[in-house]
Design an enzyme around this catalytic site. Structure first.
Site, PDB file in Angstrom:
ATOM      1  N   ASP A 104      -5.453  -8.285   1.388  1.00  0.00           N
ATOM      2  CA  ASP A 104      -5.550  -9.736   1.202  1.00  0.00           C
ATOM      3  C   ASP A 104      -6.402 -10.066  -0.016  1.00  0.00           C
ATOM      4  O   ASP A 104      -6.082 -10.972  -0.795  1.00  0.00           O
ATOM      5  CB  ASP A 104      -6.174 -10.386   2.441  1.00  0.00           C
ATOM      6  CG  ASP A 104      -5.331 -10.241   3.693  1.00  0.00           C
ATOM      7  OD1 ASP A 104      -4.110 -10.021   3.568  1.00  0.00           O
ATOM      8  OD2 ASP A 104      -5.898 -10.345   4.797  1.00  0.00           O
TER       9      ASP A 104
ATOM     10  N   ASN B  34       0.855  -1.187   0.000  1.00  0.00           N
ATOM     11  CA  ASN B  34       0.000   0.000   0.000  1.00  0.00           C
ATOM     12  C   ASN B  34       0.892   1.239   0.000  1.00  0.00           C
ATOM     13  O   ASN B  34       2.130   1.134  -0.026  1.00  0.00           O
ATOM     14  CB  ASN B  34      -0.971  -0.016   1.182  1.00  0.00           C
ATOM     15  CG  ASN B  34      -0.277  -0.102   2.529  1.00  0.00           C
ATOM     16  OD1 ASN B  34       0.838   0.388   2.705  1.00  0.00           O
ATOM     17  ND2 ASN B  34      -0.926  -0.736   3.495  1.00  0.00           N
TER      18      ASN B  34
END
Length: 339
Positions: A280, A210
């Protein structure tokens, strides 16, 4: 500007995901939620008293990655490390119930459990039970035995690193070696990274950090488009990775490749309740799509649709095949070149 191709909006890709087979290696854990209401302050200390009315257990970490695959009827085999304790036994049962094939090594450490105390949908406190020490030689040898029996059967491997001690500098090399020994060639290794373990990911096929992880891994800011471009390119070159997919939260994601332009995929989220587990979902969908031959750009678009779905739910969630089809019909995608 790249106009959406018909294939990007074709539900055939979603249908094909059920043929996918992916090996997941990483830190498996259990997320426990103690849910109730806070009605008074404790007389013992200035803290709220939460009357627990319900306890929920959810798969976390690498287990959540695998669960996202089986939610789309794909096959996921999970290799990880747990403790010989009640939580470890519960985790195995939960994985089996979710359709995941658990290949878990029992070590001398406790099973990782994150317990969240919730009152009126607000998290009051989180308690972590874990061991962050590297796997012992005995634990690693047992893990290699599990991997040697399985890696040669897979073209795509996900390494899910939550910083709990399993991932080491030699693990990716061992996975490549095992893949080549089976005659199929080295598998595509996709890594959900932790900045403190950056040196472990050299020559990974793809990383999916991220923005915070991208910034911490490079020491560069990622607030503007030029900054994102500079940091993403630097990270890919630094680790000699074929691809880096930086997830940008509300801004979607940016794909950096060794060859070709940088592509930006805008977010598909229409409402955001909880970003827990969105990373995920992204790596799970990309891996599953690659396993059935979906082109990388299209795999990223599928992952972006799925992430947009799960952030509209509370807690670590999954996207169903029908939800993906509906999102693809309702929200056509346009990808933009950023370089």
């Amino acid at each position: 500007m790249r106009e959406p191709s018909r294939e990007l909006c074709n539900p055939r890709y979603v249908d094909e995901l059920s043929r996918g087979r992916v090996l997941v290696v990483g830190d498996v854990m259990m997320d426990t939620y103690l849910i109730g209401d806070a009605v008074r302050i404790s007389p013992e200390a200035p803290v709220p008293v939460v009357r627990v009315e319900e306890i929920r257990h959810r798969l976390g970490g690498a287990g959540n990655v695998a669960r996202n695959m089986t939610a789309l009827n794909g096959r996921a085999v999970l290799v990880g490390l747990i403790g010989e304790d009640e939580d470890g036994h519960r985790l195995k049962s939960m994985l089996s119930e979710a359709g995941v094939e658990p290949c878990l090594v029992c070590g001398k450490r406790p099973t990782t459990v994150k317990s969240r105390v919730m009152a009126r949908n607000q998290q009051m406190l989180r308690l972590d039970r874990e061991c962050l020490a590297p796997a012992t030689p005995e634990e690693y040898a047992a893990l290699l035995k599990e991997l040697e029996a399985r890696v040669p059967d897979f073209d795509v491997v996900v390494v899910s690193d939550y910083g709990k001690g399993l991932i080491s500098s030699g693990l990716l090399d061992d996975i490549r070696r095992m893949g080549c020994s089976g005659g199929r060639g080295a598998p595509k290794i996709l890594v959900d990274p932790k900045p403190q373990n950056l040196s472990c990911y050299h020559r990974a096929w793809m990383l999916t950090p991220n923005t915070k992880e991208t910034s911490e891994s490079t020491g560069l800011p990622v607030r503007t488009r030029p900054e994102i471009l500079a940091a993403g390119r630097h990270l890919r070159e630094k680790l000699d990775a074929a691809h880096v997919l930086t997830t940008l939260g509300a801004e979607g994601m940016a794909l950096f490749s060794a060859e070709g332009p940088v592509w930006h995929v805008p977010t598909m989220a229409r409402q955001v309740f909880d970003v827990t587990g969105a990373g995920d979902t992204v790596i799970a969908l990309i891996a599953l799509a690659l396993a059935v031959g979906v082109p990388l750009l299209d795999a990223c678009v599928l992952a972006n649709y799925a992430a947009g779905i799960v952030v509209g739910k509370v807690g670590a969630a999954t996207a169903s095949a029908e939800e993906l089809r509906c999102a693809m019909r309702e929200y056509p995608v346009t990808m933009e070149r950023w370089d």
